[in-house]
Design a protein around this motif. Structure first.
Motif, PDB file in Angstrom:
ATOM      1  N   ARG A   9       0.797  -1.221   0.000  1.00 47.70           N
ATOM      2  CA  ARG A   9       0.000   0.000   0.000  1.00 47.70           C
ATOM      3  C   ARG A   9       0.832   1.275   0.000  1.00 47.70           C
ATOM      4  O   ARG A   9       0.482   2.271   0.601  1.00 47.70           O
ATOM      5  CB  ARG A   9      -0.977   0.013   1.187  1.00 47.70           C
ATOM      6  CG  ARG A   9      -2.035  -1.066   1.053  1.00 47.70           C
ATOM      7  CD  ARG A   9      -2.902  -1.182   2.281  1.00 47.70           C
ATOM      8  NE  ARG A   9      -3.790  -2.328   2.162  1.00 47.70           N
ATOM      9  CZ  ARG A   9      -3.403  -3.596   2.367  1.00 47.70           C
ATOM     10  NH1 ARG A   9      -2.162  -3.844   2.728  1.00 47.70           N
ATOM     11  NH2 ARG A   9      -4.248  -4.580   2.219  1.00 47.70           N
ATOM     12  N   LYS A  10       1.957   1.202  -0.693  1.00 48.61           N
ATOM     13  CA  LYS A  10       2.723   2.434  -0.882  1.00 48.61           C
ATOM     14  C   LYS A  10       3.544   2.349  -2.157  1.00 48.61           C
ATOM     15  O   LYS A  10       3.732   1.273  -2.721  1.00 48.61           O
ATOM     16  CB  LYS A  10       3.613   2.713   0.323  1.00 48.61           C
ATOM     17  CG  LYS A  10       4.590   1.618   0.638  1.00 48.61           C
ATOM     18  CD  LYS A  10       5.300   1.914   1.962  1.00 48.61           C
ATOM     19  CE  LYS A  10       6.349   0.849   2.223  1.00 48.61           C
ATOM     20  NZ  LYS A  10       6.520   0.514   3.629  1.00 48.61           N
ATOM     21  N   LYS A  11       4.020   3.501  -2.584  1.00 43.44           N
ATOM     22  CA  LYS A  11       4.872   3.525  -3.772  1.00 43.44           C
ATOM     23  C   LYS A  11       6.241   2.987  -3.390  1.00 43.44           C
ATOM     24  O   LYS A  11       6.791   3.357  -2.362  1.00 43.44           O
ATOM     25  CB  LYS A  11       5.014   4.953  -4.292  1.00 43.44           C
ATOM     26  CG  LYS A  11       3.755   5.537  -4.899  1.00 43.44           C
ATOM     27  CD  LYS A  11       4.049   6.923  -5.465  1.00 43.44           C
ATOM     28  CE  LYS A  11       2.776   7.712  -5.691  1.00 43.44           C
ATOM     29  NZ  LYS A  11       3.057   9.111  -6.083  1.00 43.44           N
ATOM     30  N   ASP A 348      11.027  15.925 -18.193  1.00 45.95           N
ATOM     31  CA  ASP A 348       9.725  16.085 -17.540  1.00 45.95           C
ATOM     32  C   ASP A 348       8.843  14.858 -17.741  1.00 45.95           C
ATOM     33  O   ASP A 348       8.137  14.415 -16.829  1.00 45.95           O
ATOM     34  CB  ASP A 348       8.997  17.317 -18.092  1.00 45.95           C
ATOM     35  CG  ASP A 348       9.677  18.609 -17.662  1.00 45.95           C
ATOM     36  OD1 ASP A 348      10.601  18.537 -16.825  1.00 45.95           O
ATOM     37  OD2 ASP A 348       9.299  19.676 -18.165  1.00 45.95           O
ATOM     38  N   PHE A 349       8.888  14.345 -18.939  1.00 47.89           N
ATOM     39  CA  PHE A 349       8.078  13.174 -19.267  1.00 47.89           C
ATOM     40  C   PHE A 349       8.487  11.984 -18.402  1.00 47.89           C
ATOM     41  O   PHE A 349       7.659  11.345 -17.749  1.00 47.89           O
ATOM     42  CB  PHE A 349       8.276  12.839 -20.761  1.00 47.89           C
ATOM     43  CG  PHE A 349       7.447  11.702 -21.275  1.00 47.89           C
ATOM     44  CD1 PHE A 349       6.195  11.919 -21.826  1.00 47.89           C
ATOM     45  CD2 PHE A 349       7.926  10.390 -21.202  1.00 47.89           C
ATOM     46  CE1 PHE A 349       5.429  10.859 -22.307  1.00 47.89           C
ATOM     47  CE2 PHE A 349       7.167   9.324 -21.671  1.00 47.89           C
ATOM     48  CZ  PHE A 349       5.916   9.559 -22.223  1.00 47.89           C
ATOM     49  N   ASP A 350       9.788  11.730 -18.360  1.00 54.35           N
ATOM     50  CA  ASP A 350      10.274  10.586 -17.592  1.00 54.35           C
ATOM     51  C   ASP A 350      10.038  10.776 -16.097  1.00 54.35           C
ATOM     52  O   ASP A 350       9.721   9.821 -15.381  1.00 54.35           O
ATOM     53  CB  ASP A 350      11.771  10.357 -17.862  1.00 54.35           C
ATOM     54  CG  ASP A 350      12.018   9.746 -19.238  1.00 54.35           C
ATOM     55  OD1 ASP A 350      11.030   9.473 -19.945  1.00 54.35           O
ATOM     56  OD2 ASP A 350      13.189   9.546 -19.592  1.00 54.35           O
ATOM     57  N   THR A 351      10.194  11.995 -15.633  1.00 50.52           N
ATOM     58  CA  THR A 351       9.958  12.257 -14.213  1.00 50.52           C
ATOM     59  C   THR A 351       8.518  11.924 -13.857  1.00 50.52           C
ATOM     60  O   THR A 351       8.238  11.296 -12.831  1.00 50.52           O
ATOM     61  CB  THR A 351      10.240  13.741 -13.884  1.00 50.52           C
ATOM     62  OG1 THR A 351      11.605  14.012 -14.191  1.00 50.52           O
ATOM     63  CG2 THR A 351       9.977  14.041 -12.415  1.00 50.52           C
ATOM     64  N   ALA A 352       7.600  12.340 -14.732  1.00 42.49           N
ATOM     65  CA  ALA A 352       6.184  12.059 -14.486  1.00 42.49           C
ATOM     66  C   ALA A 352       5.921  10.559 -14.521  1.00 42.49           C
ATOM     67  O   ALA A 352       5.273  10.000 -13.631  1.00 42.49           O
ATOM     68  CB  ALA A 352       5.319  12.777 -15.518  1.00 42.49           C
ATOM     69  N   MET A 353       6.456   9.896 -15.522  1.00 38.41           N
ATOM     70  CA  MET A 353       6.192   8.467 -15.675  1.00 38.41           C
ATOM     71  C   MET A 353       6.893   7.642 -14.599  1.00 38.41           C
ATOM     72  O   MET A 353       6.385   6.603 -14.176  1.00 38.41           O
ATOM     73  CB  MET A 353       6.632   8.006 -17.066  1.00 38.41           C
ATOM     74  CG  MET A 353       5.830   8.622 -18.192  1.00 38.41           C
ATOM     75  SD  MET A 353       4.115   8.044 -18.239  1.00 38.41           S
ATOM     76  CE  MET A 353       4.326   6.409 -18.944  1.00 38.41           C
ATOM     77  N   ASP A 354       8.055   8.119 -14.164  1.00 40.31           N
ATOM     78  CA  ASP A 354       8.775   7.432 -13.086  1.00 40.31           C
ATOM     79  C   ASP A 354       7.968   7.426 -11.807  1.00 40.31           C
ATOM     80  O   ASP A 354       8.154   6.571 -10.945  1.00 40.31           O
ATOM     81  CB  ASP A 354      10.110   8.155 -12.808  1.00 40.31           C
ATOM     82  CG  ASP A 354      11.213   7.642 -13.701  1.00 40.31           C
ATOM     83  OD1 ASP A 354      11.097   6.520 -14.219  1.00 40.31           O
ATOM     84  OD2 ASP A 354      12.208   8.369 -13.885  1.00 40.31           O
ATOM     85  N   ASP A 355       7.119   8.416 -11.644  1.00 38.92           N
ATOM     86  CA  ASP A 355       6.338   8.519 -10.427  1.00 38.92           C
ATOM     87  C   ASP A 355       5.010   7.769 -10.599  1.00 38.92           C
ATOM     88  O   ASP A 355       3.967   8.370 -10.844  1.00 38.92           O
ATOM     89  CB  ASP A 355       6.099   9.988 -10.085  1.00 38.92           C
ATOM     90  CG  ASP A 355       5.352  10.138  -8.760  1.00 38.92           C
ATOM     91  OD1 ASP A 355       5.270   9.153  -8.003  1.00 38.92           O
ATOM     92  OD2 ASP A 355       4.841  11.238  -8.495  1.00 38.92           O
ATOM     93  N   ASP A 356       5.089   6.473 -10.532  1.00 42.45           N
ATOM     94  CA  ASP A 356       3.895   5.639 -10.575  1.00 42.45           C
ATOM     95  C   ASP A 356       3.071   5.869 -11.847  1.00 42.45           C
ATOM     96  O   ASP A 356       1.849   5.971 -11.808  1.00 42.45           O
ATOM     97  CB  ASP A 356       3.029   5.892  -9.330  1.00 42.45           C
ATOM     98  CG  ASP A 356       2.003   4.771  -9.096  1.00 42.45           C
ATOM     99  OD1 ASP A 356       2.245   3.636  -9.540  1.00 42.45           O
ATOM    100  OD2 ASP A 356       0.958   5.061  -8.491  1.00 42.45           O
ATOM    101  N   THR A 359       0.668   9.395 -16.248  1.00 39.75           N
ATOM    102  CA  THR A 359       0.488   9.739 -17.663  1.00 39.75           C
ATOM    103  C   THR A 359      -0.147  11.117 -17.845  1.00 39.75           C
ATOM    104  O   THR A 359       0.130  11.796 -18.829  1.00 39.75           O
ATOM    105  CB  THR A 359      -0.398   8.695 -18.369  1.00 39.75           C
ATOM    106  OG1 THR A 359      -1.575   8.477 -17.586  1.00 39.75           O
ATOM    107  CG2 THR A 359       0.350   7.376 -18.517  1.00 39.75           C
ATOM    108  N   ALA A 360      -0.983  11.514 -16.903  1.00 41.48           N
ATOM    109  CA  ALA A 360      -1.618  12.839 -17.026  1.00 41.48           C
ATOM    110  C   ALA A 360      -0.569  13.937 -16.966  1.00 41.48           C
ATOM    111  O   ALA A 360      -0.602  14.893 -17.741  1.00 41.48           O
ATOM    112  CB  ALA A 360      -2.663  13.027 -15.921  1.00 41.48           C
ATOM    113  N   ALA A 361       0.372  13.804 -16.059  1.00 40.92           N
ATOM    114  CA  ALA A 361       1.441  14.801 -15.951  1.00 40.92           C
ATOM    115  C   ALA A 361       2.373  14.715 -17.159  1.00 40.92           C
ATOM    116  O   ALA A 361       2.876  15.738 -17.638  1.00 40.92           O
ATOM    117  CB  ALA A 361       2.216  14.600 -14.651  1.00 40.92           C
ATOM    118  N   ALA A 362       2.598  13.515 -17.659  1.00 39.70           N
ATOM    119  CA  ALA A 362       3.452  13.348 -18.837  1.00 39.70           C
ATOM    120  C   ALA A 362       2.819  14.039 -20.045  1.00 39.70           C
ATOM    121  O   ALA A 362       3.493  14.714 -20.823  1.00 39.70           O
ATOM    122  CB  ALA A 362       3.677  11.867 -19.128  1.00 39.70           C
TER     123      ALA A 362
END
Length: 470
Positions: A9-11, A348-356, A359-362
């Motif tokens: 229950r956590k990242k 920026d794309f990878d940072t967003a995708m790296d975080d669980d 895709t919305a942020a990517a």
RNA sequence: GGCGACGUGGCCCAGUGGUAAGGCAGGGGCCUGCAAAGCCCUUAUCCCCGGUUCGAGUCCGGGCGUCGCCUCCA
């Protein structure tokens, strides 16, 4: 990258068992009917997870199974008076067609339960030998209370489950919580030989057997829709870990597709099949819609949401159409802010995708650049600026591929699904151009209105007139 | 009843304690013969009430509301 692990229950940081490689098992569908948008969400999500890991240079082994023997398949076969095999084959084919149309790449391996009956029988025998399974009246059941960790994944306690009283009543079971590993066959039902007599696999056992057979007794990621978390995945853990396997390290579950704030499902009947939706919207629109919300959140399906997604995809293709008219040569001579914007997209794309898998942020990172370089293009920031826009377009395409988006030719994108003959449209554009040159605005506008009535929008710009569907 | 998730501008949606990304729609402007597209400007007491903190959309407690799992389900 970090992934939310349903088990803890956590990242958690994804640390693959074997460096540079990732093994993923995602539960596929039971092939007794066409797939709906809910199935599409799971398929698209795992497709994107897989593409992103590959984008990061990892070798991904992605397994997605077909459950091709099951009560519902048998029932459907009986209703239609055909064999269960025919039903299964028909819907496997339909699944491949629909997912293919959605741009979902085939998994590395797509095993079928019926091709792995030997391994299933072997696993059940193993569990029986350990005292975790028992035969009763031709069936074999899992002795849930013998497995100390039962309920770990779903956060349920065995005692509370029983009080729920919603468990299948079955006289031959020792305990109402026990679930079937093997089902004895009635005459006319699909059957395989086994130590317990002719029968077929229970639902949960196939995924344990196939995942461990193909990926090994310990692997990286196991997932599926949120509704599989209990009992399906809980039972898989009981079966596999009960047999002494390390099993999956990280459990990943995607959220539901809702309609009017209610889960889309077969039982509620409030579903749209993938085919129905692809009849009305391009695949990329459906993908962007599904990826515009974080995968663990519910997403509400509506015409309005799809229409908005279409406008968003159009926006990117409009940019690509403009930006790709120039070459990217010498783009690093552009103002530093533009160069940084190009170089920064992947970060920026990878940072967003790296975080669980955000895709919305990517997507937001992509749209930010679209606005910035649309400005560059309208304000005519010189040759270097246009080159930077072309370089940006190339990056949008490269990273868009990770999402399965923005890979089409802009002209193809905007011309798709138009009824009128293209030459006819071009002839009308030429006629309008003549009228405009003669400053016959009334005639020019009449032609434009006529095309608009057929769903064709004209755009004058750069000394040329182009057209697109409305 | 048990367990869990969520509540951000008109709508959708991101946000990992330091005064709110992005998309869609609306209004005003630039551009255009007029449009379309694009650009610029424009709209948020982050459900309510307490608390922790120098500081909370973000943490804690309570409330209200919505949804999910507990039964086949992606």
């Amino acid at each position: 990258m970090r992934l939310y692990n349903s088990l803890t229950r956590k990242k958690e940081e994804l640390v693959p068992l074997r460096e540079g490689e990732v093994s993923i098992y995602a539960c596929g569908v039971t092939v007794y009917d066409d797939c709906h948008v809910g199935h599409a969400r799971g398929a698209v999500f795992f497709d994107v997870l897989r593409r992103f890991l590959e984008h990061r240079g990892l070798k991904v082994t992605y397994v997605r199974n077909f459950t091709d023997v099951d009560d519902k398949i048998i029932r459907r076969a009986n209703e239609e008076g055909v064999s269960w095999r025919e039903i299964a084959d028909r819907y496997i084919e339909a699944h491949e067609r629909d997912m293919g149309a959605l741009g979902v790449r085939p998994a590395t391996i797509e095993p079928k339960a019926t091709d792995h009956v030997d391994e299933i029988v072997e696993l059940v025998r193993d569990l029986e030998g350990r005292g975790l399974a028992y035969a009763a009246g031709g069936d074999v059941f899992y002795r849930v209370r013998r497995f100390a960790d039962y309920g770990q994944l779903s956060g349920k306690r065995v005692d509370e489950l029983e009080s729920g009283a919603r468990i299948e009543v079955n006289d031959v079971k020792e305990d109402p919580l026990d679930f079937a590993l093997w089902k004895g066959s009635k005459p006319g039902e699909p059957a395989w030989e086994s130590p317990w007599g002719p029968g077929r696999p229970g639902w949960h056992i196939e995924c344990s057997a196939m995942s461990m057979k193909i990926l090994g007794r310990e692997f990286d990621i196991h997932g599926g829709g949120r509704d599989l978390l209990f009992p399906h995945h809980e039972n898989e853990i009981a079966q596999s870990c009960g047999a002494g396997a390390g099993f999956a390290h990280c459990w990943v579950h995607n959220g539901f597709v809702n309609i009017d704030n209610e889960k889309m499902s077969k039982s509620l009947g409030n579903f749209f099949t993938i085919r129905e939706i692809l009849d009305r919207f391009p695949a990329e629109v459906v993908r962007l819609f599904l990826l515009s919300t974080h995968y663990r959140s519910p997403i509400d399906f509506s015409d309005r949401a799809l229409t908005e997604a279409r406008a968003a995809v159009d926006r990117v293709y409009t940019f690509l159409k403009q930006a790709e008219q120039g070459a990217a040569e010498g783009w690093r001579e552009a103002p530093a802010a533009l160069v940084a914007a190009v170089d920064g997209l992947e970060v920026d794309f990878d940072t967003a995708m790296d975080d669980d898998v955000n895709t919305a942020a990517a997507l937001a990172a992509i749209f930010e650049r679209v606005r910035l370089f649309n400005r560059v293009l309208t304000e005519g920031d010189g040759a270097a600026g246009r080159a930077a826009a072309a370089a940006m377009a190339a990056e949008v395409r490269r990273l868009g591929a990770v999402l399965g988006l923005f890979q089409d030719d802009p002209e193809g994108w905007f011309h798709a699904g138009v009824d009128l003959d293209e030459q006819e449209i071009e002839a009308k554009i030429a006629a309008r151009l003549a009228a405009r040159e003669a400053k016959d605005w009334a005639r020019a506008d009449a032609i434009r209105d006529e095309l608009a009535g057929a769903g064709i929008v004209l755009e004058d710009g750069g000394g040329k007139t182009t057209w697109r569907r409305g």
